[in-house]
Each structure stands twice: as structure tokens, then as C-alpha cells.
Design an enzyme around this catalytic site. Structure first.
Site, PDB file in Angstrom:
ATOM      1  N   ASP A   7       0.878  -1.186   0.000  1.00  0.00           N
ATOM      2  CA  ASP A   7       0.000   0.000   0.000  1.00  0.00           C
ATOM      3  C   ASP A   7       0.911   1.230   0.000  1.00  0.00           C
ATOM      4  O   ASP A   7       2.082   1.152   0.362  1.00  0.00           O
ATOM      5  CB  ASP A   7      -0.921   0.022   1.224  1.00  0.00           C
ATOM      6  CG  ASP A   7      -1.864   1.229   1.215  1.00  0.00           C
ATOM      7  OD1 ASP A   7      -2.439   1.520   0.146  1.00  0.00           O
ATOM      8  OD2 ASP A   7      -2.004   1.916   2.247  1.00  0.00           O
ATOM      9  N   SER A   8       0.344   2.370  -0.391  1.00  0.00           N
ATOM     10  CA  SER A   8       1.113   3.613  -0.341  1.00  0.00           C
ATOM     11  C   SER A   8       1.521   3.922   1.103  1.00  0.00           C
ATOM     12  O   SER A   8       2.499   4.617   1.337  1.00  0.00           O
ATOM     13  CB  SER A   8       0.265   4.761  -0.884  1.00  0.00           C
ATOM     14  OG  SER A   8      -0.934   4.853  -0.130  1.00  0.00           O
ATOM     15  N   CYS A  70      -4.367  -1.638  -2.062  1.00  0.00           N
ATOM     16  CA  CYS A  70      -4.481  -0.213  -2.367  1.00  0.00           C
ATOM     17  C   CYS A  70      -5.302  -0.072  -3.645  1.00  0.00           C
ATOM     18  O   CYS A  70      -4.900  -0.561  -4.710  1.00  0.00           O
ATOM     19  CB  CYS A  70      -3.080   0.351  -2.571  1.00  0.00           C
ATOM     20  SG  CYS A  70      -3.030   2.085  -3.034  1.00  0.00           S
ATOM     21  N   GLU A 150      -2.497   8.564   8.166  1.00  0.00           N
ATOM     22  CA  GLU A 150      -1.031   8.481   8.240  1.00  0.00           C
ATOM     23  C   GLU A 150      -0.507   9.192   9.490  1.00  0.00           C
ATOM     24  O   GLU A 150       0.528   8.821  10.025  1.00  0.00           O
ATOM     25  CB  GLU A 150      -0.383   9.091   6.981  1.00  0.00           C
ATOM     26  CG  GLU A 150      -0.578   8.283   5.712  1.00  0.00           C
ATOM     27  CD  GLU A 150       0.113   6.917   5.722  1.00  0.00           C
ATOM     28  OE1 GLU A 150       1.161   6.774   6.361  1.00  0.00           O
ATOM     29  OE2 GLU A 150      -0.438   5.988   5.092  1.00  0.00           O
ATOM     30  N   CYS A 182     -11.069   2.952  -0.581  1.00  0.00           N
ATOM     31  CA  CYS A 182      -9.666   3.264  -0.268  1.00  0.00           C
ATOM     32  C   CYS A 182      -9.378   2.607   1.080  1.00  0.00           C
ATOM     33  O   CYS A 182     -10.168   2.761   2.024  1.00  0.00           O
ATOM     34  CB  CYS A 182      -9.459   4.777  -0.176  1.00  0.00           C
ATOM     35  SG  CYS A 182      -7.847   5.253   0.511  1.00  0.00           S
ATOM     36  N   HIS A 184      -7.337   3.181   3.384  1.00  0.00           N
ATOM     37  CA  HIS A 184      -7.151   4.090   4.526  1.00  0.00           C
ATOM     38  C   HIS A 184      -8.482   4.445   5.199  1.00  0.00           C
ATOM     39  O   HIS A 184      -8.510   4.798   6.366  1.00  0.00           O
ATOM     40  CB  HIS A 184      -6.479   5.394   4.075  1.00  0.00           C
ATOM     41  CG  HIS A 184      -4.990   5.297   3.885  1.00  0.00           C
ATOM     42  ND1 HIS A 184      -4.430   4.721   2.786  1.00  0.00           N
ATOM     43  CD2 HIS A 184      -3.960   5.731   4.660  1.00  0.00           C
ATOM     44  CE1 HIS A 184      -3.103   4.799   2.873  1.00  0.00           C
ATOM     45  NE2 HIS A 184      -2.798   5.415   4.000  1.00  0.00           N
TER      46      HIS A 184
END
Ligand code: DGL
Length: 254
Positions: A7-8, A70, A150, A182, A184
């Protein structure tokens, strides 16, 4: 069995956690491209380049399979990766199909929430067109949630204000469901549920992704001792951060 996760950032940990829960018999290698997160507003060319470098790293660790945990990376890079790499790659896409199949809310509108890149990519447009759902769908970018996640900002005033503003148009009269497209966003499931009318169903693709991963395991299914490795842009780190995020997800259920 070595399984790579990408994932990013820390979004894909929401998928990894589900994978460990259902299959605690593999060596998992999680790669967060923290040096370049968020991906959501970057150009497709740049994302392809970043994903390709991260996936090469996992391939060098000799993983047997890769889960692109992701939606953004999948939507722009999965096709090229599958051409380049000959191990199975499980991708993720916003769970629009299950949303269109929800019987309880048949005629109502569906909100697809994702990053701007996922929302504007041809892959999502094709999916929606194939499902003949174009006239029922509204697209919503919740990109700021990636940044909040994040920063480990979960239930703060800033997050609440942002989400209340972004979700305020969703009435139960008009809308039947929201798709969290997403990884996140999964950290905010409970808060989103609190802010939405109770009749609006929240759908995500995590369980579907894990079952696809399980389908691709060789037979008989290997059962080695669970091991987890966590990398940030090429550097192995301790598992402390991962457990902090896992704990928050655990919290979501209470
Ligand atoms: N977690 C990602 C997704 O599922 C991408 C977030 C980002 O880097 O913008 O789309």
C-alpha cells in the site's frame, strides 16, 4: 508461503489484519511506501513508477503472491504489473458490485468514496458502466482521510468536522449505501457510521480481497508458522506501528 502486501502507506494494514485473521499460516511481508504517501493526487505515470519499484522490492524477497492492498495503485498499475510479473497479483477495486446487489436498497443511490486518482481512472468508469450503474452513482473524494490516517489522527475534532462536512449530503431518502474504495478509509468506519443515517449501508472490499487471496493459495494449503515483516519504503521496521493501527481497528468494533 510468502505473501507480499503493498500500500502507499498504512491503509493496506486493514487488509493484512483480515488476512492474518483468516490465514495465520504464512510469512507476510508488508510494504508501505511511506516516503511517497499519499498517492491519491499524484499522476498516473508517477504512481505506476512508485508501485513498480515497491513491487520489485517484494519480488526480490521471493514472495509467492502479492496483494495490492491499495485501490489507487490497483486502478492505475495492476495491468502493467501482471504483464511484467509472473506470480499471482490480487488487486483491489471499490466494491461497487456488492453495492449494486444490495437488495434492501435496490433503487437508491450509491456513493463511491475513494481517492481522486481512483475516481478518475478508466478502471472505475469501466466497472460502473459494465454494471449499468452510472445513473445511480455519486463519486466522493475523501483524500484528506489518507493524511489523517497516516498521522494517526482517528477521532479528532478535525476529522469529525471534515467528515461531517463531506458526508452531509447523504440522506437516507436518497442514498442506500456508501462504498469505501480506499483502504485508509477503513480506520474511520465507525465514525462514518455514526455520522450517516443508520439506513445507509457501508460497504468495503477487504473481505472480498482476502477471499480472493485464499482462493489463489496452492493446494494443499501451506500451514507454516505465522511471521510478519513490516517495511517502510525499503527499510524493515519493528512491528510497533503496525500493532498501533491493528489496535485502532479492534477499537472500531466496540
Ligand atoms: N490506500 C490507498 C487506496 O486504497 C491510497 C491512499 C493514497 O495514498 O492516497 O486507495
Amino acid at each position: 508461503m510468502k505473501i507480499g502486501f503493498f500500500d502507499s502507506g498504512i491503509g493496506g494494514l486493514t487488509v493484512l489484519r483480515e488476512a492474518i485473521r483468516q490465514y495465520p499460516h504464512a510469512q507476510y511481508y508488508y510494504y508501505a511506501d511511506t516516503a511517497h504517501v499519499p498517492y491519491g493526487k499524484r499522476s498516473e505515470t508517477k504512481i505506476k513508477e512508485l508501485v513498480s519499484a515497491s513491487v520489485d522490492f517484494l519480488v526480490n524477497l521471493e514472495v509467492d503472491m502479492i496483494v495490492l492492498a491499495c485501490n489507487t495503485a490497483t486502478s492505475v498499475a495492476v495491468r502493467d504489473l501482471r504483464k511484467k510479473i509472473d506470480i499471482p497479483i490480487v488487486g483491489m477495486e471499490p466494491a461497487v458490485k456488492p453495492a449494486t446487489e444490495l437488495r434492501s436498497v435496490k433503487k437508491k443511490r450509491i456513493v463511491v468514496a475513494a481517492t481522486p486518482t481512483t475516481l478518475s481512472a478508466a478502471k472505475l468508469d469501466t466497472l460502473i458502466t459494465d454494471l449499468e450503474a452510472k445513473d445511480r452513482i455519486d463519486l466522493l473524494s475523501l483524500q484528506k482521510l489518507v493524511v489523517f490516517a497516516e498521522q494517526s489522527k482517528f477521532d479528532t475534532n478535525a476529522v469529525r468536522n471534515y467528515l461531517s462536512r463531506k458526508l452531509s449530503f447523504i440522506s437516507s431518502k436518497k442514498y442506500g449505501s456508501i462504498v469505501l474504495g480506499c483502504t485508509h478509509f477503513i480506520y474511520y468506519k465507525k465514525l462514518i457510521a455514526e455520522l450517516l443515517p443508520p439506513a445507509v449501508t457501508i460497504i468495503d472490499g477487504n473481505a472480498g480481497t482476502v477471499s480472493r487471496m485464499l482462493d489463489l493459495l496452492p493446494q494443499p494449503i501451506p500451514t507454516i508458522k505465522l511471521e510478519v515483516h513490516y517495511y517502510e519504503s525499503g527499510e524493515e521496521k519493528t512491528l510497533d506501528k503496525m500493532y498501533t493501527y491493528f489496535n485502532w481497528l479492534e477499537n472500531q468494533k466496540k
